[in-house]
Design a protein around this motif. Structure first.
Motif, short mmCIF file in Angstrom:
data_model
loop_
_atom_site.label_atom_id
_atom_site.label_comp_id
_atom_site.label_asym_id
_atom_site.label_seq_id
_atom_site.Cartn_x
_atom_site.Cartn_y
_atom_site.Cartn_z
N MET A 1 0.85 -1.17 0.00
CA MET A 1 0.00 0.00 0.00
C MET A 1 0.89 1.23 0.00
SD MET A 1 -3.10 1.03 2.62
CE MET A 1 -4.27 -0.10 1.95
N THR A 2 0.60 2.18 -0.88
CA THR A 2 1.42 3.39 -0.99
C THR A 2 1.24 4.27 0.25
OG1 THR A 2 -0.31 4.68 -2.06
CG2 THR A 2 1.13 3.38 -3.51
N LEU A 3 2.20 5.17 0.46
CA LEU A 3 2.14 6.09 1.60
C LEU A 3 0.88 6.96 1.56
CD1 LEU A 3 3.32 7.30 4.15
CD2 LEU A 3 4.76 8.77 2.71
N PRO A 4 0.50 7.53 0.41
CA PRO A 4 -0.75 8.31 0.40
C PRO A 4 -1.97 7.47 0.80
CG PRO A 4 0.53 8.81 -1.55
CD PRO A 4 1.22 7.66 -0.87
N ASN A 5 -2.01 6.22 0.37
CA ASN A 5 -3.14 5.36 0.74
C ASN A 5 -3.11 5.05 2.23
OD1 ASN A 5 -4.02 5.38 -1.89
ND2 ASN A 5 -3.21 3.37 -2.37
N GLN A 6 -1.92 4.88 2.79
CA GLN A 6 -1.81 4.66 4.24
C GLN A 6 -2.32 5.88 5.01
OE1 GLN A 6 2.31 3.66 4.92
NE2 GLN A 6 2.13 1.67 3.91
N TYR B 1 -4.22 16.68 3.48
CA TYR B 1 -3.32 17.55 2.70
C TYR B 1 -2.09 16.77 2.24
CZ TYR B 1 0.15 21.09 1.65
OH TYR B 1 1.13 21.81 1.04
N LEU B 2 -1.47 16.05 3.16
CA LEU B 2 -0.23 15.35 2.83
C LEU B 2 -0.43 14.23 1.81
CD1 LEU B 2 1.51 15.09 6.32
CD2 LEU B 2 2.14 16.55 4.39
N ASP B 3 -1.54 13.48 1.92
CA ASP B 3 -1.68 12.38 0.97
C ASP B 3 -1.84 12.88 -0.45
OD1 ASP B 3 -4.46 12.66 0.30
OD2 ASP B 3 -5.07 11.21 1.78
N GLY B 4 -2.51 14.02 -0.63
CA GLY B 4 -2.63 14.59 -1.97
C GLY B 4 -1.31 15.08 -2.51
N VAL B 5 -0.55 15.79 -1.68
CA VAL B 5 0.75 16.32 -2.09
C VAL B 5 1.70 15.17 -2.45
CG1 VAL B 5 2.80 17.54 -1.27
CG2 VAL B 5 0.54 18.48 -0.83
N ILE B 6 1.77 14.18 -1.59
CA ILE B 6 2.69 13.06 -1.82
C ILE B 6 2.30 12.28 -3.07
CG2 ILE B 6 3.50 10.86 -0.88
CD1 ILE B 6 3.27 12.20 1.92
N ALA B 7 1.00 12.01 -3.23
CA ALA B 7 0.55 11.24 -4.40
C ALA B 7 0.90 11.95 -5.70
CB ALA B 7 -0.95 10.98 -4.32
N ARG B 8 0.72 13.28 -5.73
CA ARG B 8 1.02 14.02 -6.96
C ARG B 8 2.53 14.11 -7.20
NH1 ARG B 8 -3.44 16.62 -5.04
NH2 ARG B 8 -2.27 18.15 -3.86
N ARG B 9 3.29 14.39 -6.15
CA ARG B 9 4.75 14.54 -6.32
C ARG B 9 5.44 13.24 -6.70
NH1 ARG B 9 6.57 18.77 -1.67
NH2 ARG B 9 5.68 20.59 -2.69
N LEU B 10 5.00 12.14 -6.09
CA LEU B 10 5.63 10.85 -6.36
C LEU B 10 4.97 10.11 -7.52
CD1 LEU B 10 6.25 9.53 -2.73
CD2 LEU B 10 7.82 10.81 -4.22
N GLY B 11 3.88 10.67 -8.03
CA GLY B 11 3.18 10.03 -9.14
C GLY B 11 2.64 8.65 -8.76
N GLU C 1 -0.55 7.87 -7.68
CA GLU C 1 -2.00 7.87 -7.54
C GLU C 1 -2.52 6.49 -7.90
OE1 GLU C 1 -2.67 11.14 -10.17
OE2 GLU C 1 -2.88 12.54 -8.51
N THR C 2 -3.50 6.01 -7.14
CA THR C 2 -4.04 4.66 -7.35
C THR C 2 -5.57 4.73 -7.42
OG1 THR C 2 -4.26 4.19 -4.99
CG2 THR C 2 -2.14 3.63 -6.02
N ASP C 3 -6.17 3.65 -7.92
CA ASP C 3 -7.63 3.57 -7.92
C ASP C 3 -8.17 3.62 -6.49
OD1 ASP C 3 -7.72 3.47 -10.66
OD2 ASP C 3 -7.84 1.28 -10.76
N PHE C 4 -7.47 2.93 -5.57
CA PHE C 4 -7.87 2.95 -4.16
C PHE C 4 -7.90 4.39 -3.65
CE2 PHE C 4 -6.83 3.10 0.34
CZ PHE C 4 -7.72 2.20 0.89
N GLY C 5 -6.86 5.14 -3.95
CA GLY C 5 -6.77 6.52 -3.50
C GLY C 5 -7.84 7.40 -4.11
N ARG C 6 -8.10 7.21 -5.42
CA ARG C 6 -9.13 8.01 -6.08
C ARG C 6 -10.51 7.76 -5.48
NH1 ARG C 6 -5.44 7.86 -10.18
NH2 ARG C 6 -5.82 5.82 -11.08
N LEU C 7 -10.75 6.54 -5.02
CA LEU C 7 -12.04 6.22 -4.41
C LEU C 7 -12.07 6.58 -2.94
CD1 LEU C 7 -14.83 4.79 -4.45
CD2 LEU C 7 -13.60 2.71 -3.81
#
Length: 190
Positions: free
Chosen positions: A1-6, A45-55, A57-63
């Protein structure tokens, strides 16, 4: 699981802590609730910033990211209405607007169209966070200083913040729905 999803999953757990602390009646419950809410907002705030910076983004995160946001905000609004900090009708308007716009976005997605967020929606969210934060901070200060009755000017600030949140919510919802009404019309034909 990615950091933004965590971080998104963490936000759901922080929401549980927020609700439990706010409703517990335990000493320092209001303070723990305010801290849990602040950490949940920070994680958003952090999960959005990290997901965009590290590229990453996942389907789990979008949902789950917007769902976790809605759960946090709805929980806070319900608790504030329950404690009579905000009128129940205001909580209903604010929560209903979010559900209706989420439904519109899901309808568009089912037709293969992704509807981008509207700047007015971001302003609406900011106004809600400020309003909720105001009441939570007020209660934490009241708990620390043993304040049970607030001066009229504090009450007035709360009322202005509620009114601003409701007005911005209705305006942004109307603006978003009118811009994307074609999605509803198109779905009614199929």
């Amino acid at each position: 699981m990615t950091l933004p999803n965590q971080l998104t999953v963490l936000r759901l757990f922080l929401t549980i802590i927020f609700v439990a602390a706010r409703e517990s009646g335990m000493p320092w419950g209001a303070t723990v609730a305010a801290i849990a809410f602040a950490l949940a907002v920070l994680s958003d705030y952090l999960d959005g910033v990290i997901a965009r910076r590290l590229g990453c983004e996942t389907d789990f995160g979008r949902l789950m990211d917007p769902l976790a946001d809605k759960v946090l905000i709805a929980a806070a609004l319900i608790l504030l209405a329950w404690s009579h900090d905000i009128p129940a009708w205001a909580a209903v308007v604010l929560v209903s607007r979010d559900f209706l716009i989420t439904g519109l976005r899901q309808l568009a997605l089912s037709q293969g169209t992704v509807l981008a967020a509207d700047p007015a929606g971001k302003t609406k969210t900011a106004s809600q966070m400020i309003m909720i934060g105001f009441f939570l901070l007020r209660d934490a200060i009241g708990e620390a200083m043993h304040i049970t009755a607030w001066p009229a000017w504090i009450v007035a600030i709360g009322q202005v913040l509620v009114a601003a949140s409701v007005i911005l919510s209705i305006y942004s919802g109307w603006r978003y729905a009118s811009a994307h009404w074609h999605v509803v019309v198109r779905s009614g034909r199929g």
